[in-house]
Design a protein around this motif. Sequence first.
Motif, PDB file in Angstrom:
ATOM      1  N   GLU A  38       9.366  36.355   7.020  1.00  0.00           N
ATOM      2  CA  GLU A  38       9.414  35.192   6.126  1.00  0.00           C
ATOM      3  C   GLU A  38       8.203  35.219   5.199  1.00  0.00           C
ATOM      4  OE1 GLU A  38       8.914  30.383   6.615  1.00  0.00           O
ATOM      5  OE2 GLU A  38      10.048  31.448   8.166  1.00  0.00           O
ATOM      6  N   ASP A 101      11.743  35.650   1.992  1.00  0.00           N
ATOM      7  CA  ASP A 101      11.862  34.255   1.573  1.00  0.00           C
ATOM      8  C   ASP A 101      12.135  34.189   0.066  1.00  0.00           C
ATOM      9  OD1 ASP A 101      11.883  31.494   1.697  1.00  0.00           O
ATOM     10  OD2 ASP A 101       9.993  31.350   2.787  1.00  0.00           O
ATOM     11  N   LEU A 102      12.233  32.977  -0.476  1.00  0.00           N
ATOM     12  CA  LEU A 102      12.407  32.818  -1.922  1.00  0.00           C
ATOM     13  C   LEU A 102      11.282  33.514  -2.673  1.00  0.00           C
ATOM     14  CD1 LEU A 102      13.517  29.110  -2.569  1.00  0.00           C
ATOM     15  CD2 LEU A 102      14.804  31.183  -3.101  1.00  0.00           C
ATOM     16  N   VAL A 107       9.496  29.918  -6.774  1.00  0.00           N
ATOM     17  CA  VAL A 107       8.736  28.813  -6.184  1.00  0.00           C
ATOM     18  C   VAL A 107       7.788  28.193  -7.203  1.00  0.00           C
ATOM     19  CG1 VAL A 107       7.026  28.204  -4.428  1.00  0.00           C
ATOM     20  CG2 VAL A 107       8.904  29.764  -3.855  1.00  0.00           C
ATOM     21  N   ARG A 203      16.283  22.855  -1.464  1.00  0.00           N
ATOM     22  CA  ARG A 203      15.274  23.915  -1.369  1.00  0.00           C
ATOM     23  C   ARG A 203      15.386  24.640  -0.025  1.00  0.00           C
ATOM     24  NH1 ARG A 203      10.051  24.696   0.521  1.00  0.00           N
ATOM     25  NH2 ARG A 203       8.795  26.147  -0.742  1.00  0.00           N
ATOM     26  N   GLU A 204      15.593  23.883   1.055  1.00  0.00           N
ATOM     27  CA  GLU A 204      15.755  24.517   2.364  1.00  0.00           C
ATOM     28  C   GLU A 204      16.997  25.406   2.389  1.00  0.00           C
ATOM     29  OE1 GLU A 204      17.190  22.911   6.608  1.00  0.00           O
ATOM     30  OE2 GLU A 204      15.269  22.066   5.969  1.00  0.00           O
ATOM     31  N   ARG A 207      16.302  28.602   0.498  1.00  0.00           N
ATOM     32  CA  ARG A 207      15.436  29.530   1.239  1.00  0.00           C
ATOM     33  C   ARG A 207      16.254  30.308   2.259  1.00  0.00           C
ATOM     34  NH1 ARG A 207      10.542  26.953   4.061  1.00  0.00           N
ATOM     35  NH2 ARG A 207      10.102  29.173   4.374  1.00  0.00           N
ATOM     36  N   GLU A 208      17.100  29.616   3.002  1.00  0.00           N
ATOM     37  CA  GLU A 208      17.892  30.304   4.019  1.00  0.00           C
ATOM     38  C   GLU A 208      18.954  31.191   3.379  1.00  0.00           C
ATOM     39  OE1 GLU A 208      17.266  27.106   7.652  1.00  0.00           O
ATOM     40  OE2 GLU A 208      19.219  27.211   6.638  1.00  0.00           O
ATOM     41  N   GLN A 210      18.500  32.834   0.604  1.00  0.00           N
ATOM     42  CA  GLN A 210      17.759  34.032   0.190  1.00  0.00           C
ATOM     43  C   GLN A 210      17.489  34.936   1.389  1.00  0.00           C
ATOM     44  OE1 GLN A 210      16.864  35.202  -2.718  1.00  0.00           O
ATOM     45  NE2 GLN A 210      15.535  36.870  -2.023  1.00  0.00           N
ATOM     46  N   HIS A 234      14.489  28.259  11.238  1.00  0.00           N
ATOM     47  CA  HIS A 234      15.461  29.055  10.489  1.00  0.00           C
ATOM     48  C   HIS A 234      16.213  30.055  11.362  1.00  0.00           C
ATOM     49  CE1 HIS A 234      13.600  27.375   6.940  1.00  0.00           C
ATOM     50  NE2 HIS A 234      12.435  27.902   7.263  1.00  0.00           N
ATOM     51  N   TYR A 278       5.041  27.346   3.978  1.00  0.00           N
ATOM     52  CA  TYR A 278       5.797  26.669   5.021  1.00  0.00           C
ATOM     53  C   TYR A 278       5.091  25.434   5.561  1.00  0.00           C
ATOM     54  CZ  TYR A 278       2.787  30.229   7.063  1.00  0.00           C
ATOM     55  OH  TYR A 278       1.746  31.049   7.329  1.00  0.00           O
TER      56      TYR A 278
END
Length: 769
Positions: A38, A101-102, A107, A203-204, A207-208, A210, A234, A278
């Motif tokens: 991550e 992650d993104l 971001v 946003r969450e 992220r998942e 991605q 996650h 995070y």
Amino acid sequence: MAEQPLVRVLGIRHHGPGSARAVLAALEELQPEVVLIEGPPEADGLVEYLANPELQPPVALLAYRNDDPAAAAMWPFAQFSPEWQALTWAVGHGATVRFMDLPAAIVLADPAEEDPDLLELAEDPESDEDRGADEDRGADGERMRSDPIAVLARAGGYDDPERWWDDVVESRRDGDPFDAITQAMAAVRESAPPQRSPQAQLREDRREAQMRKVLRAVIKQGPRSIAVVCGAWHAPALSGKLPPATKDNALLRGLPKTKISMAWVPWTHSRLGLWSGYGAGVESPGWYHHLFSATDQVIERWMTKAATVLRDHDLPVSSAHVIESVRLADALAALRDRPLAGLSEVSDAAEAVLCEGRRPLAQLINSEVVIGERLGTVPDEVPVVPLEADFRAAAKAARLKPSATERELVLDLRTPTDRRRSVLLHRMSIIGVDWGERVATGGIGTFKEGWAVLWQPELSVKLIEASLWGTTLVSAAEYRLSQRSDDLATITQAISAAIVAELPGVLPQLMRSLDARAARTNDVLELLAALVPLVEAQRYGDVRGTDTQALATVARGLLDRACAGLGAALGGLAPEAAEQARERIDDTHRVVPLLPGAKQVWIETLQTLLDRADLPPGISGRVVRMLLDGGQVSVDEAGDRLHAALSVGSSAAEKALWAEGFLSGGPLLLIHDERLLALVDEWLGELAEIEFLDVLPLLRRTFGAFSPPERRELNRVAAGVERAAISDEPEIDLLAAAGVLQTIRSILTPSSTPAGAERLGSVDGGVHV
């Protein structure tokens, strides 16, 4: 059809030593060909630097916008961070490492640039009425996402999430907790309502999405095994059969991006969790580092560290203290039904035994052992902005290494190394990177400087921000000084900074700005405010090797103009303006002796103020004291003026202001001149109660400025003056008055005198009662 690789999802707690041990054990067992972690994928190119032994945690991945370095994000790692251990294992075993992650480019992009149509994905389908009814449920959902560990702890009967995690994971020395963690998090996610903020939920989800996108791409490459290291929350979203890519691609399509750069930067234990992508935070990094690094006798080694800290501060701690503190920690763990003593048990035991119940000593242990400040290191070859590279070179040349521990430096500017250190710290301050703060050295010379230096991680961001102003410390500092032209004082402060930072290239431009500004102002107080830093700057010519003759010439011109209009500028000022003017006069009086040939002009100007009736009382008293201390006014004349100022005709507040101005030069005058002390004492004694209460704040401010030894000496002298005044009264012959005293006693005393009562009698020719 190609065989599907083995994918193992390791749901971890960020900065958890138990998680770090478990990750290492799982990686050793799985031996994956690819390790996904991550974090921002732009950091993939920085993984190679982990092979350099000079890259020592705590460190952080820094991402910043190229067009706005202030827009930055950081992902910190400690020695006990599971992600760091996964990174170092992969590099050491030749496995491929990718962050999943993104991207930081997304971001840090401006949200305003996002396509409004895409935000429809974040719209809450419920009505306002439904949302109002589910407000409490939404709050629970936010708590589950922000701290799912707390939810699991409550389910396990714990009131402290840290204690639950410590018992279940951090204190484990064997076993694989990851399947159980994934199942537990899946249960929490199923019961968690949607977030109250649609944007946060989106946003969450992104992220998942991605993370799954990266995982799918790696699976297609056909490795035999893949390890995924991610936050425990996650883990369920990445485990098992992945959902179709269509929805994930829709979530990620058309997101705004910006150009960013990334680098490794030093970090500290106390800043772990700050700036992170995070939001993980650690309150006891020293304890977690110990849990990860201690292979046996964890509590014994911990108590030994705590005892060492106390001994380093010259506090008596014996081996018996250590033994008893370990026993108490184990006993507390058993009493609290814990498998092993945790931080609360060792802290309680250390405070009770090592510190003998003294809370300040326990706080010392907390600061130096529980937190245990550390500063990571980054090798010079890591890519950085040119300004940071120049800073590193300058710090190396000055033999001044950034440290997370504050220390004081007393620099002798006559030595090359200390002079380089001074120049470096001054230039850093000019560009807004406050690595050091000036402190007093106890002297008044110009060859010594005192600094308190402390490197904090956010200074790395400020250094990158400052790269917009130049590629070297010299160019960035000169640009910053050239922009300071708000008023005369600001310009002269910039000139002073240029002198001490040895930036002669910007001085001509600042001098031109000063001439232009001074020609347009008639504000006497502004002239005085500008004069002070200019005079202080010109005295550094010898030690800094800078020709400051031009500064002295300009400063003399400012002083002459200020002196010409000072009297008129002070007349009839309001109290607040008068106080500000008095401060300006005090500062000017302090620096005028440093300006060649200027003292006499200033003294003559002060003498013209003596008999001005429109002068504010505080300034009037201060002028008298200045001239008295300089020998231009005799003690008798000063006493007459003090007596006149404290006589009738003025309010109590005006008298107090005059006295404050007169006494602000210190109490030695009153200590050595009983006449002046008697005048002040007489005035105070004659104040009515209401007047005394009115002037009490001023009196407290005046006498509170004196040092404790000065106040004690003043009290002693005042008591002697009082006794002398009393001794001037006629003495009473106690023997002749014995009969009178006996009569008074008989009147005031009941007929029956209690046993033990005092009686009148003769002792050594005297009388006592």
